[in-house]
Motif scaffolding. Structure first.
Motif, PDB file in Angstrom:
ATOM      1  N   LEU A  32      12.071 -26.659  -1.661  1.00  0.00           N
ATOM      2  CA  LEU A  32      11.990 -25.201  -1.645  1.00  0.00           C
ATOM      3  C   LEU A  32      12.354 -24.769  -3.060  1.00  0.00           C
ATOM      4  O   LEU A  32      13.532 -24.690  -3.398  1.00  0.00           O
ATOM      5  CB  LEU A  32      12.989 -24.610  -0.655  1.00  0.00           C
ATOM      6  CG  LEU A  32      12.505 -24.392   0.763  1.00  0.00           C
ATOM      7  CD1 LEU A  32      13.609 -23.769   1.594  1.00  0.00           C
ATOM      8  CD2 LEU A  32      11.298 -23.485   0.789  1.00  0.00           C
ATOM      9  N   VAL A  79      13.806 -33.707 -14.786  1.00  0.00           N
ATOM     10  CA  VAL A  79      15.166 -33.835 -15.287  1.00  0.00           C
ATOM     11  C   VAL A  79      16.218 -33.389 -14.276  1.00  0.00           C
ATOM     12  O   VAL A  79      17.245 -34.041 -14.108  1.00  0.00           O
ATOM     13  CB  VAL A  79      15.321 -33.000 -16.586  1.00  0.00           C
ATOM     14  CG1 VAL A  79      16.766 -32.962 -17.017  1.00  0.00           C
ATOM     15  CG2 VAL A  79      14.434 -33.566 -17.673  1.00  0.00           C
ATOM     16  N   LEU A  80      15.970 -32.282 -13.622  1.00  0.00           N
ATOM     17  CA  LEU A  80      17.012 -31.710 -12.774  1.00  0.00           C
ATOM     18  C   LEU A  80      16.841 -31.996 -11.291  1.00  0.00           C
ATOM     19  O   LEU A  80      17.812 -32.211 -10.582  1.00  0.00           O
ATOM     20  CB  LEU A  80      17.073 -30.190 -12.978  1.00  0.00           C
ATOM     21  CG  LEU A  80      17.540 -29.735 -14.361  1.00  0.00           C
ATOM     22  CD1 LEU A  80      17.439 -28.228 -14.469  1.00  0.00           C
ATOM     23  CD2 LEU A  80      18.967 -30.185 -14.606  1.00  0.00           C
ATOM     24  N   PRO A  83      16.789 -36.339  -9.707  1.00  0.00           N
ATOM     25  CA  PRO A  83      18.029 -37.059  -9.401  1.00  0.00           C
ATOM     26  C   PRO A  83      18.749 -36.506  -8.170  1.00  0.00           C
ATOM     27  O   PRO A  83      19.582 -37.191  -7.587  1.00  0.00           O
ATOM     28  CB  PRO A  83      18.890 -36.825 -10.650  1.00  0.00           C
ATOM     29  CG  PRO A  83      17.971 -36.353 -11.704  1.00  0.00           C
ATOM     30  CD  PRO A  83      16.854 -35.699 -11.043  1.00  0.00           C
ATOM     31  N   LEU A  84      18.440 -35.283  -7.773  1.00  0.00           N
ATOM     32  CA  LEU A  84      19.192 -34.682  -6.679  1.00  0.00           C
ATOM     33  C   LEU A  84      18.429 -34.680  -5.367  1.00  0.00           C
ATOM     34  O   LEU A  84      18.854 -34.065  -4.408  1.00  0.00           O
ATOM     35  CB  LEU A  84      19.545 -33.223  -7.031  1.00  0.00           C
ATOM     36  CG  LEU A  84      20.415 -33.009  -8.258  1.00  0.00           C
ATOM     37  CD1 LEU A  84      20.624 -31.529  -8.495  1.00  0.00           C
ATOM     38  CD2 LEU A  84      21.762 -33.673  -8.070  1.00  0.00           C
ATOM     39  N   SER A  87      19.712 -34.610  -1.515  1.00  0.00           N
ATOM     40  CA  SER A  87      20.356 -33.472  -0.868  1.00  0.00           C
ATOM     41  C   SER A  87      19.487 -32.237  -1.028  1.00  0.00           C
ATOM     42  O   SER A  87      19.306 -31.730  -2.131  1.00  0.00           O
ATOM     43  CB  SER A  87      21.732 -33.231  -1.493  1.00  0.00           C
ATOM     44  OG  SER A  87      22.179 -31.928  -1.164  1.00  0.00           O
ATOM     45  N   LEU A  89      20.129 -29.296  -0.136  1.00  0.00           N
ATOM     46  CA  LEU A  89      20.940 -28.171  -0.595  1.00  0.00           C
ATOM     47  C   LEU A  89      21.095 -28.225  -2.106  1.00  0.00           C
ATOM     48  O   LEU A  89      20.979 -27.213  -2.791  1.00  0.00           O
ATOM     49  CB  LEU A  89      22.331 -28.176   0.059  1.00  0.00           C
ATOM     50  CG  LEU A  89      23.263 -27.065  -0.408  1.00  0.00           C
ATOM     51  CD1 LEU A  89      22.691 -25.704  -0.090  1.00  0.00           C
ATOM     52  CD2 LEU A  89      24.637 -27.211   0.234  1.00  0.00           C
ATOM     53  N   ALA A  90      21.337 -29.423  -2.644  1.00  0.00           N
ATOM     54  CA  ALA A  90      21.508 -29.553  -4.087  1.00  0.00           C
ATOM     55  C   ALA A  90      20.245 -29.113  -4.817  1.00  0.00           C
ATOM     56  O   ALA A  90      20.306 -28.421  -5.834  1.00  0.00           O
ATOM     57  CB  ALA A  90      21.858 -30.995  -4.447  1.00  0.00           C
ATOM     58  N   LEU A  92      17.942 -27.033  -3.719  1.00  0.00           N
ATOM     59  CA  LEU A  92      17.874 -25.577  -3.583  1.00  0.00           C
ATOM     60  C   LEU A  92      18.750 -24.911  -4.634  1.00  0.00           C
ATOM     61  O   LEU A  92      18.334 -23.990  -5.327  1.00  0.00           O
ATOM     62  CB  LEU A  92      18.405 -25.160  -2.210  1.00  0.00           C
ATOM     63  CG  LEU A  92      17.395 -24.838  -1.119  1.00  0.00           C
ATOM     64  CD1 LEU A  92      18.120 -24.659   0.193  1.00  0.00           C
ATOM     65  CD2 LEU A  92      16.653 -23.587  -1.473  1.00  0.00           C
ATOM     66  N   MET A  93      19.980 -25.403  -4.733  1.00  0.00           N
ATOM     67  CA  MET A  93      20.930 -24.775  -5.644  1.00  0.00           C
ATOM     68  C   MET A  93      20.542 -24.952  -7.094  1.00  0.00           C
ATOM     69  O   MET A  93      20.682 -24.027  -7.891  1.00  0.00           O
ATOM     70  CB  MET A  93      22.341 -25.338  -5.409  1.00  0.00           C
ATOM     71  CG  MET A  93      22.846 -25.118  -4.000  1.00  0.00           C
ATOM     72  SD  MET A  93      22.993 -23.402  -3.570  1.00  0.00           S
ATOM     73  CE  MET A  93      24.427 -23.004  -4.507  1.00  0.00           C
ATOM     74  N   ILE A  94      20.046 -26.129  -7.435  1.00  0.00           N
ATOM     75  CA  ILE A  94      19.737 -26.324  -8.854  1.00  0.00           C
ATOM     76  C   ILE A  94      18.520 -25.505  -9.260  1.00  0.00           C
ATOM     77  O   ILE A  94      18.475 -24.933 -10.352  1.00  0.00           O
ATOM     78  CB  ILE A  94      19.576 -27.826  -9.215  1.00  0.00           C
ATOM     79  CG1 ILE A  94      19.817 -28.013 -10.701  1.00  0.00           C
ATOM     80  CG2 ILE A  94      18.214 -28.367  -8.876  1.00  0.00           C
ATOM     81  CD1 ILE A  94      21.133 -28.619 -11.031  1.00  0.00           C
ATOM     82  N   LEU A  96      17.761 -22.781  -7.964  1.00  0.00           N
ATOM     83  CA  LEU A  96      18.289 -21.433  -8.011  1.00  0.00           C
ATOM     84  C   LEU A  96      18.968 -21.144  -9.337  1.00  0.00           C
ATOM     85  O   LEU A  96      18.754 -20.100  -9.953  1.00  0.00           O
ATOM     86  CB  LEU A  96      19.294 -21.257  -6.879  1.00  0.00           C
ATOM     87  CG  LEU A  96      19.923 -19.893  -6.781  1.00  0.00           C
ATOM     88  CD1 LEU A  96      18.873 -18.879  -6.455  1.00  0.00           C
ATOM     89  CD2 LEU A  96      20.992 -19.906  -5.700  1.00  0.00           C
ATOM     90  N   THR A  97      19.796 -22.072  -9.803  1.00  0.00           N
ATOM     91  CA  THR A  97      20.478 -21.832 -11.074  1.00  0.00           C
ATOM     92  C   THR A  97      19.477 -21.792 -12.224  1.00  0.00           C
ATOM     93  O   THR A  97      19.659 -21.044 -13.179  1.00  0.00           O
ATOM     94  CB  THR A  97      21.544 -22.904 -11.388  1.00  0.00           C
ATOM     95  OG1 THR A  97      21.056 -24.164 -11.020  1.00  0.00           O
ATOM     96  CG2 THR A  97      22.821 -22.625 -10.643  1.00  0.00           C
ATOM     97  N   VAL A  98      18.426 -22.588 -12.123  1.00  0.00           N
ATOM     98  CA  VAL A  98      17.394 -22.516 -13.158  1.00  0.00           C
ATOM     99  C   VAL A  98      16.806 -21.113 -13.187  1.00  0.00           C
ATOM    100  O   VAL A  98      16.638 -20.506 -14.248  1.00  0.00           O
ATOM    101  CB  VAL A  98      16.278 -23.558 -12.914  1.00  0.00           C
ATOM    102  CG1 VAL A  98      15.077 -23.267 -13.787  1.00  0.00           C
ATOM    103  CG2 VAL A  98      16.789 -24.952 -13.188  1.00  0.00           C
TER     104      VAL A  98
END
Lengths: 284, 306, 245
Positions: A32, A79-80, A83-84, A87, A89-90, A92-94, A96-98
């Motif tokens: 997502l 890159v981001l 590796p995640l 998860s 959730l991870a 989704l969150m990364i 999001l921060t981007v």
């Protein structure tokens, strides 16, 4: 009436471009991508920078902008996100921060006021007595062409088949020798390119400001949910439904409520038929 | 609770209780108040989403619900502000039940999107029904609960501690075990005779209750409510706080809330770059610290299994 | 005495395919009965229908005289019918002990203060007491199977449905599990219904076999008879096998 029909088509076309990219990366990689709206914004701002600031010819700007966004998307995935991946959730969150970071960068670099992206087609075109802004018609045409091209690409080429295989079962695809990871990156590039193209083509007539990613995101969500996460035909159909609903609401009711249309669509769909029009079953 | 954990908690509480009076700065006390409220929000989010693994992307719905309840009772009807607390909790719980029933049967990303949409719709409603809600401006002129800002801070701090304690006790109880089993495998949970739907909805309602309580406190601190209290950004901030603190630990989430707000405050000197730096730091934490920052750090400091 | 479980004309269709067709049988209390059949025969679907994980299209199923169709899975468990899954489904992120605790938290059990003791007894009975504190992630498959059974036992069932309990087990793990199942039956008077492919172990345990193929019951009888039944052989090997055999 014809005005509404045409404007509705334009809105639907832009929505479709946004939604198809979003649903594509979800369908293939189960990601997502909350940065999708940011890709859209990036596309618009690149087009602005290249044409208004660097004075490059429109076609060149457009191509460059889309390419840049595609590369950005692929870099983010590689890159981001990769590796995640375990998860959700991870991821989704990364993403999001981007999105948040990009929004801030655009804000810092360009300020909070709307920018004017020069249009490709500056003059109105007369369609059966209705005068429509040429850029809008161009957006409609480009959307149809691009989505059609994507569809053909997926259905007819080897890479397209690989993408379909990976979306059904990444592990099995890898056993067949398909590099799933690389496919994910490529698809992200395609998805970002579509979003960026939407930004480039719609920038001239939709507002270009740092927060444009948010409204784009919510609307893209609604289209994708109604259509069914992971289904391209579903997204296209839903884009028309929501695009026209928004246009009707804007023309006949109150322009302020257009945002609510997408939100209500999301909630209704999730409550009544969560898999959307053409998606897969999604109950827990 | 192990001895070392108790010692750590004692030190932390001493710091939290002692710093504001020492600093003797009205503005900073206000910062601490918001930190504590963030802690309540993050802990309440973590209780549900951290334990059951179902990520609620619309926590602001409950926060805003509590805040607007306070605004109606106190701002519009002039009732004593202390009535806001039960009212806010009640409204938040009702919202939790309303949203929970239809959405809790949805899988991961769909539940996240449904909760996100619910909060966003509520925000639109708050903006569009301006005759009742004050529209984008919101409702002003709420009374504060305690005149002295230090007093208000201790109230909020006390409630935050109570929140963490209560939710942690529940998390360690049989209820908590069931929640973790739901996270493990819902189908197997049903096969073990557990009414999964009941526990999911009840847990969400409990999470909502505390979030609404935080919303009431926030409303009376700001002495105003606006549609931003329902904002997606707020929901996401809460998730980030819990993530940084350590998902599933509850106390960690509360610390995450305090830490992140402090950090944001300390970065004011960066001017317009503030948020950008904040997000980059977040990205780094998300990327390199899968288990969060606060809870793993404490485990390291504490050493071994005490 | 009426049967513990009565199934009449149970039917389930999945858009065009009838997975379970007009299935009828009864189970008396205290029996160990087997369900035999090739892949796709509808065995697991039958279990899913009986345990509330799938809604039925037609037919009846009564446990202790009262219908169990249409009830939610957890409600059926609390009536006294427990099941295990074909692919083990432990609660990841929890220990062996905690997994069993969850089963004891079913309302039917009224564990109260005796929870700890009950969990210890169950773990002892399935032979996992020494691994109580281990996280399930590191358990070998044979132990995961025992854990599945332990969790089902925790709910104090009267009828236990085991879905291919021997699947995925190595040679050395099968016999102990057979012993465990027999011991559970003998000591607790459990009624057990087992789905299985592995004939040899199966035959040692069950006193009666329900043979299925293509969603239908094709024969019910003693193990020895079923194994020689022409239609059963046909379902596994194909038509014409009898002509050769």
């Amino acid at each position: 009436m014809l005005t509404v029909l045409i404007y509705g088509a334009v809105t639907s076309a832009v929505l479709a471009m946004l939604a198809v990219g979003f649903t594509l990366i979800f369908g293939v990689a189960r990601i997502l991508n909350l940065a999708h709206g940011a890709f859209y914004a990036l596309g618009a701002y690149c087009a602005y920078s290249f044409t208004a600031l660097l004075k490059l010819p429109l076609i060149v700007s457009a191509a460059l902008s889309v390419a840049l966004v595609a590369v950005f998307g692929m870099a983010m995935e590689r890159v981001l996100v990769r590796p995640l991946r375990q998860s959700s959730l991870a991821v989704l969150m990364i993403t999001l921060t981007v999105a948040l970071t990009l929004e801030q960068v655009l804000f810092i670099a360009f300020g909070s006021q709307s920018k004017n992206v020069p249009a490709f087609v500056n003059f109105p075109i007369n369609v059966h007595g209705v005068s429509v802004d040429g850029q809008r018609l161009l957006a409609l045409a480009i959307a149809v062409v691009l989505i059609g091209a994507l569809w053909l690409f997926i259905q007819r080429t080897r890479l397209g088949s690989a993408i379909l295989a990976v979306s059904q079962d990444p592990e099995a695809a890898q056993y067949m020798g398909i590099p799933a990871n690389r496919i994910f990156t490529i698809v992200m590039g395609l998805s970002a390119a579509l979003a960026g193209a939407a930004g480039v083509i719609a920038g001239p007539f939709l507002s270009v400001r740092p927060t444009m990613d948010q409204t784009a995101m919510i609307t893209a969500f609604s289209v994708v949910i109604v259509g069914g996460l992971g289904s391209i035909p579903g997204s296209i159909l839903a884009a028309c439904i929501i695009g026209y609903s928004q246009t009707f609401v804007a023309f006949y009711l109150n322009p302020e409520w257009t945002g609510t249309v997408s939100l209500v669509a999301i909630l209704l769909t999730l409550v009544l038929r969560p898999s959307g029009l053409m998606g897969r079953v999604v109950n827990a | 609770m192990g001895k070392r954990n108790m010692a750590g908690a004692a030190v932390l509480l001493a710091l939290l209780a002692g710093l504001p009076p020492l600093l003797h700065n009205h503005y900073l006390t206000g910062v601490f108040i918001v930190c504590a409220i963030d802690g309540i929000w993050a802990a309440s989010w973590d209780f549900f989403s951290g334990l059951t693994g179902r990520e609620n992307f619309g926590h602001a719905l409950f926060i805003g619900g509590g805040a607007y309840a306070a605004a109606f009772l106190n701002g519009n009807f002039g009732l004593n502000p202390w009535f806001s607390i039960p009212a806010g909790i009640a409204v938040a719980v009702v919202l939790g039940l309303l949203v929970g029933f239809p959405t809790l049967r949805l899988k991961g990303p769909y539940f996240a999107l449904a909760t996100l949409a619910s909060a966003a719709i509520m925000q639109q409603v708050a903006i569009n029904l301006w005759q009742y809600t004050g529209g984008s401006e919101g409702i002003y002129g709420l009374d504060t609960l305690i005149e002295s800002s230090l007093g208000f801070y201790y109230l909020v701090l006390g409630i935050m501690v109570a929140t963490v304690v209560v939710l942690s006790l529940i998390a360690k109880s049989r209820w908590g075990t069931i929640m973790r089993a739901i996270k493990g495998d819902e189908t197997a949970c049903q096969a073990a005779g557990i009414n999964v739907t009941f526990y999911k909805i009840a847990s969400l309602a409990l999470s909502a209750a505390f979030a609404g309580l935080g919303g009431v406190l926030f409303a009376h601190y700001q002495q105003a409510v606006t549609p931003d209290d329902f904002d997606v950004f707020l929901s996401i901030s809460v998730i980030i706080m819990a993530y940084v603190g350590g998902i599933g630990t509850i106390w960690g989430a509360a610390c995450g809330g305090i830490l992140l707000n402090l950090m944001l405050e300390l970065m004011r000197g960066l001017g317009e770059y503030r948020l950008w730096v904040y997000y980059v730091i977040l990205m780094v934490v998300l990327f390199f610290m899968r288990e969060g920052f606060v809870a793993p750090l404490w485990r390291r400091l504490r050493g071994g299994d005490a | 005495m009426s049967a513990l479980l009565e199934v009449e004309g149970l039917t389930k269709r999945f858009s065009g395919v009838t997975a379970v067709k007009d299935v009828s049988f009864t189970l008396e209390a205290g029996e160990i009965t087997g369900v035999l059949g090739p892949n796709g025969a509808g065995k697991t679907t039958l279990f899913n229908l009986l345990t509330g994980f799938l809604p039925s299209d037609a037919g009846a199923a009564r446990f202790e005289g009262k219908s169990i169709l249409g009830a939610a899975p957890h409600a059926i468990v609390n009536r006294g019918v427990a099941r295990t899954f074909q692919l083990c489904r432990p609660f990841y992120g929890m220990t062996v002990r905690e997994n069993v605790v969850v089963g004891c938290l079913a309302p039917r059990v009224h564990a109260g203060g005796g929870l700890e003791q009950r969990v210890a007894e169950i773990l002892e009975e399935v032979g996992l007491a020494h691994k109580a504190a281990q996280p399930v992630e590191i358990l070998p498959y044979g132990d995961l199977r025992r854990l599945e059974i332990a969790r089902a036992l925790a709910t104090r069932p009267q009828l236990l449905l085991l879905d291919e309990p021997f699947a995925g087990l190595g040679a050395g793990e099968i016999e102990p599990l057979v012993q465990l199942i027999r011991q559970l039956h003998d000591s607790q008077g459990l009624t057990i219904l087992i789905i299985e492919h592995k004939l040899r172990e199966f035959m040692q345990l069950v006193s009666r076999v329900i043979a299925m193929d293509f969603g239908e019951v094709i024969a019910i009888g003693a193990p020895g008879d079923i194994v020689r039944h022409p239609r059963v052989i046909e379902s596994y090997i194909g038509k014409g096998a009898n002509a050769i055999a």
